[in-house]
Design a protein around this motif. Structure first.
Motif, mmCIF file in Angstrom:
data_model
loop_
_atom_site.group_PDB
_atom_site.id
_atom_site.type_symbol
_atom_site.label_atom_id
_atom_site.label_comp_id
_atom_site.label_asym_id
_atom_site.label_seq_id
_atom_site.Cartn_x
_atom_site.Cartn_y
_atom_site.Cartn_z
ATOM 1 N N GLY A 51 -0.448 -6.371 15.730
ATOM 2 C CA GLY A 51 0.903 -5.829 15.864
ATOM 3 C C GLY A 51 1.792 -6.509 16.876
ATOM 4 N N PHE A 52 1.439 -7.742 17.277
ATOM 5 C CA PHE A 52 2.237 -8.476 18.260
ATOM 6 C C PHE A 52 2.914 -9.688 17.619
ATOM 7 C CE2 PHE A 52 -1.362 -6.621 20.564
ATOM 8 C CZ PHE A 52 -0.757 -6.025 21.660
ATOM 9 N N ASP A 53 4.159 -9.950 17.985
ATOM 10 C CA ASP A 53 4.705 -11.278 17.785
ATOM 11 C C ASP A 53 4.008 -12.208 18.773
ATOM 12 O OD1 ASP A 53 6.424 -10.417 15.840
ATOM 13 O OD2 ASP A 53 8.269 -10.801 16.967
ATOM 14 N N VAL A 54 3.906 -13.474 18.421
ATOM 15 C CA VAL A 54 3.175 -14.425 19.264
ATOM 16 C C VAL A 54 4.027 -15.670 19.476
ATOM 17 C CG1 VAL A 54 1.095 -15.838 19.491
ATOM 18 C CG2 VAL A 54 0.958 -13.580 18.405
ATOM 19 N N VAL A 55 4.121 -16.111 20.731
ATOM 20 C CA VAL A 55 4.825 -17.339 21.101
ATOM 21 C C VAL A 55 3.860 -18.196 21.928
ATOM 22 C CG1 VAL A 55 6.789 -18.322 22.344
ATOM 23 C CG2 VAL A 55 7.044 -16.128 21.143
ATOM 24 N N ILE A 56 3.729 -19.488 21.582
ATOM 25 C CA ILE A 56 2.789 -20.375 22.278
ATOM 26 C C ILE A 56 3.513 -21.645 22.688
ATOM 27 C CG2 ILE A 56 0.514 -21.455 22.207
ATOM 28 C CD1 ILE A 56 -0.038 -19.850 19.629
ATOM 29 N N ILE A 57 3.436 -21.999 23.949
ATOM 30 C CA ILE A 57 4.116 -23.179 24.483
ATOM 31 C C ILE A 57 3.193 -24.397 24.504
ATOM 32 C CG2 ILE A 57 3.482 -22.596 26.867
ATOM 33 C CD1 ILE A 57 6.151 -23.794 27.776
ATOM 34 N N ASP A 58 3.767 -25.574 24.284
ATOM 35 C CA ASP A 58 3.105 -26.840 24.594
ATOM 36 C C ASP A 58 3.701 -27.342 25.906
ATOM 37 O OD1 ASP A 58 1.390 -27.002 22.472
ATOM 38 O OD2 ASP A 58 2.315 -28.736 21.525
ATOM 39 N N HIS A 59 2.884 -27.397 26.951
ATOM 40 C CA HIS A 59 3.382 -27.819 28.259
ATOM 41 C C HIS A 59 3.856 -29.274 28.224
ATOM 42 C CE1 HIS A 59 1.812 -24.148 29.960
ATOM 43 N NE2 HIS A 59 0.587 -24.435 29.575
ATOM 44 N N ARG A 60 4.694 -29.621 29.175
ATOM 45 C CA ARG A 60 5.123 -31.011 29.352
ATOM 46 C C ARG A 60 3.904 -31.911 29.499
ATOM 47 N NH1 ARG A 60 8.717 -32.233 33.289
ATOM 48 N NH2 ARG A 60 9.852 -30.400 32.558
ATOM 49 N N GLY A 61 3.964 -33.083 28.890
ATOM 50 C CA GLY A 61 2.875 -34.043 29.031
ATOM 51 C C GLY A 61 1.697 -33.820 28.114
ATOM 52 N N GLN A 62 1.804 -32.869 27.190
ATOM 53 C CA GLN A 62 0.683 -32.612 26.283
ATOM 54 C C GLN A 62 1.165 -31.974 24.987
ATOM 55 O OE1 GLN A 62 -1.304 -30.151 29.353
ATOM 56 N NE2 GLN A 62 -1.446 -28.540 27.828
ATOM 57 N N GLY A 63 0.239 -31.891 24.027
ATOM 58 C CA GLY A 63 0.601 -31.320 22.735
ATOM 59 C C GLY A 63 1.708 -32.120 22.074
ATOM 60 N N ARG A 64 2.677 -31.431 21.507
ATOM 61 C CA ARG A 64 3.810 -32.079 20.836
ATOM 62 C C ARG A 64 5.017 -32.228 21.769
ATOM 63 N NH1 ARG A 64 2.213 -33.299 16.117
ATOM 64 N NH2 ARG A 64 1.056 -31.942 14.678
ATOM 65 N N SER A 65 4.853 -31.849 23.033
ATOM 66 C CA SER A 65 5.944 -32.000 23.992
ATOM 67 C C SER A 65 5.990 -33.425 24.537
ATOM 68 C CB SER A 65 5.781 -30.994 25.143
ATOM 69 O OG SER A 65 5.967 -29.671 24.675
ATOM 70 N N ASP A 66 7.127 -33.780 25.146
ATOM 71 C CA ASP A 66 7.305 -35.132 25.684
ATOM 72 C C ASP A 66 6.288 -35.437 26.773
ATOM 73 O OD1 ASP A 66 9.410 -35.581 24.002
ATOM 74 O OD2 ASP A 66 10.977 -35.449 25.540
ATOM 75 N N ARG A 67 5.873 -36.705 26.831
ATOM 76 C CA ARG A 67 4.946 -37.190 27.857
ATOM 77 C C ARG A 67 5.724 -37.769 29.032
ATOM 78 N NH1 ARG A 67 -0.193 -37.010 25.279
ATOM 79 N NH2 ARG A 67 0.155 -35.472 23.638
ATOM 80 N N LEU A 68 5.033 -37.924 30.166
ATOM 81 C CA LEU A 68 5.689 -38.398 31.375
ATOM 82 C C LEU A 68 5.353 -39.838 31.724
ATOM 83 C CD1 LEU A 68 4.984 -35.110 31.808
ATOM 84 C CD2 LEU A 68 6.161 -35.593 33.935
ATOM 85 N N LEU A 69 4.253 -40.365 31.179
ATOM 86 C CA LEU A 69 3.826 -41.717 31.506
ATOM 87 C C LEU A 69 3.690 -42.545 30.227
ATOM 88 C CD1 LEU A 69 1.025 -40.904 34.117
ATOM 89 C CD2 LEU A 69 3.396 -41.560 34.589
ATOM 90 N N GLU A 70 3.743 -43.860 30.393
ATOM 91 C CA GLU A 70 3.616 -44.757 29.234
ATOM 92 C C GLU A 70 2.279 -44.561 28.544
ATOM 93 O OE1 GLU A 70 3.914 -49.541 28.204
ATOM 94 O OE2 GLU A 70 4.453 -48.794 30.203
ATOM 95 N N ASP A 71 1.214 -44.399 29.328
ATOM 96 C CA ASP A 71 -0.098 -44.080 28.765
ATOM 97 C C ASP A 71 -0.123 -42.582 28.489
ATOM 98 O OD1 ASP A 71 -2.710 -43.576 28.095
ATOM 99 O OD2 ASP A 71 -3.587 -44.488 29.887
ATOM 100 N N SER A 72 0.065 -42.201 27.233
ATOM 101 C CA SER A 72 0.206 -40.783 26.877
ATOM 102 C C SER A 72 -1.083 -40.001 27.039
ATOM 103 C CB SER A 72 0.701 -40.651 25.430
ATOM 104 O OG SER A 72 -0.250 -41.209 24.524
ATOM 105 N N HIS A 73 -2.211 -40.686 27.257
ATOM 106 C CA HIS A 73 -3.480 -39.992 27.445
ATOM 107 C C HIS A 73 -3.633 -39.435 28.865
ATOM 108 C CE1 HIS A 73 -6.099 -41.206 23.833
ATOM 109 N NE2 HIS A 73 -4.850 -41.524 23.531
ATOM 110 N N ARG A 74 -2.839 -39.937 29.797
ATOM 111 C CA ARG A 74 -2.984 -39.473 31.178
ATOM 112 C C ARG A 74 -2.366 -38.090 31.346
ATOM 113 N NH1 ARG A 74 -1.281 -44.807 34.783
ATOM 114 N NH2 ARG A 74 -2.507 -46.317 33.586
ATOM 115 N N GLY A 75 -3.163 -37.158 31.839
ATOM 116 C CA GLY A 75 -2.657 -35.820 32.124
ATOM 117 C C GLY A 75 -1.902 -35.839 33.435
ATOM 118 N N HIS A 76 -0.594 -35.632 33.372
ATOM 119 C CA HIS A 76 0.223 -35.855 34.570
ATOM 120 C C HIS A 76 1.351 -34.838 34.667
ATOM 121 C CE1 HIS A 76 1.674 -38.293 37.898
ATOM 122 N NE2 HIS A 76 2.896 -38.292 37.384
ATOM 123 N N VAL A 77 1.749 -34.562 35.885
ATOM 124 C CA VAL A 77 2.947 -33.775 36.149
ATOM 125 C C VAL A 77 3.516 -34.246 37.487
ATOM 126 C CG1 VAL A 77 1.842 -31.884 37.440
ATOM 127 C CG2 VAL A 77 3.908 -31.431 36.083
#
Length: 330
Positions: A81-107
């Motif tokens: 019975g809930f609506d559901v909203v799920i975020i993709d954080h910056r630098g991962q998922g389908r959101s924009d990356r921060l470094l040229e090497d997109s595999h690096r987990g960075h903020v």
């Protein structure tokens, strides 16, 4: 709701037919959306809504995760019975990356995650005019949500945290690890490089994974990343680790401001985050006069880090605790 709860206990026996049948049909109903986060990054999120629902759950995933990993959880909560909203954080998922090497987990700054979450909250949760608002966060998402609650303790009627990252399990003694992080911070070429012992994403066999006992869920999640190189994230940068450590300290220092009713679920076999930091957080919350549900962490015995992707029995235990807890806070 009782029917969906019963299904949680027997899903793995026919997981493939569930995933390619009801779950796939549900996934096709998703709405994929985006908003602009800190630094003009484009951040993606997904939502599942029904005009019959008056309650919403904002899901805040962990490091490297994408909403693409969360259809099963969204399916279960939606059918409760809930609506559901799920975020993709910056630098991962389908959101924009921060470094040229997109595999690096960075903020750049851990608070950027918090600012992004606040933007999505105002855009999607507040504007939805829901009668009840809840949040469910995993691992790094738990740290982000806790910092957000220190800013806006009345944003949600209640929240649940699954294995929150209030402390990181480091491969070295803390005093040595912190010295290395501080040293790397002064060297730009190193600070944005992979932290010691990590590197680009690669598939690990189920037998050596430290995330879940569920072979079906682990292999399904692995396929998401194997089939879609664009969502892969590998190890964190030294700077990310440093930011994560400091975020944990900041959370403990702000417990006086975190008054939202909270359920904290702890995985007894966690090797990713430091369970002692969760114990310390609960002690600090109790000392501040607004203890977590049950005062101490709600321990899922036998569970590894990914409680919400564990075997049926452990996952059902956690989901029942979450749904029942939310039902008590309306």
């Amino acid at each position: 709701m009782q029917k969906i709860k019963q299904s949680w206990l027997r899903r793995e026996k026919a997981f493939a037919s569930f995933a390619t049948g009801p779950l796939l049909d549900f996934w096709h109903r998703r709405e994929e959306c985006e908003f602009t986060g800190v630094g003009n990054l484009t951040l993606r999120y997904v939502r599942f809504t029904s005009p019959q629902h008056h309650r919403v759950i904002l899901i805040v995933p962990g490091r490297i995760e994408s909403y693409i990993k969360y259809p099963e959880l969204a399916y279960d909560l939606f059918h409760c019975g809930f609506d559901v909203v799920i975020i993709d954080h910056r630098g991962q998922g389908r959101s924009d990356r921060l470094l040229e090497d997109s595999h690096r987990g960075h903020v750049v700054d851990f608070n950027d995650y918090v600012d992004d979450l606040e933007t999505l909250y105002l855009k999607e949760i507040v504007s939805g005019h829901y009668q009840q608002r809840y949040a469910l966060a995993h691992s790094m998402g738990g740290a982000i949500l806790a910092l957000f609650l220190a800013r806006q303790p009345r944003a949600f009627h209640a929240v649940a945290l699954a294995a929150p990252m209030f402390g990181i399990t480091l491969p070295l003694p803390p005093f040595l690890a912190h010295r290395i992080l501080d040293w790397a911070e002064k060297m730009p070429a190193l600070r944005d490089g992979y932290a010691l012992g990590t590197g680009r994403w690669r598939a690990h066999p189920f037998g050596i994974n430290q995330l879940t006992h569920s072979r079906e869920r682990y292999q399904r999640n692995l396929r998401f990343y194997a089939d879609d190189p664009a969502i892969r994230v590998g190890g964190p940068t030294y700077h990310w680790v440093r930011e994560g450590v400091q975020a944990g300290r900041s959370i403990i220092s702000q417990v006086n401001n975190i008054t939202t009713p909270m359920l904290l679920m702890q995985a007894s076999e966690d090797r990713v985050v430091d369970n002692r930091s969760q114990d310390l957080f609960c002690e600090a919350m109790a000392a501040a006069g607004h203890p977590c549900e049950g005062v101490t962490p709600y321990v899922i015995e036998g569970a590894r880090h990914e409680i919400l992707f564990e075997t049926d029995a452990m996952r059902a235990q956690a989901l029942n605790a979450v749904v029942d807890f939310f039902a008590r806070h309306v």
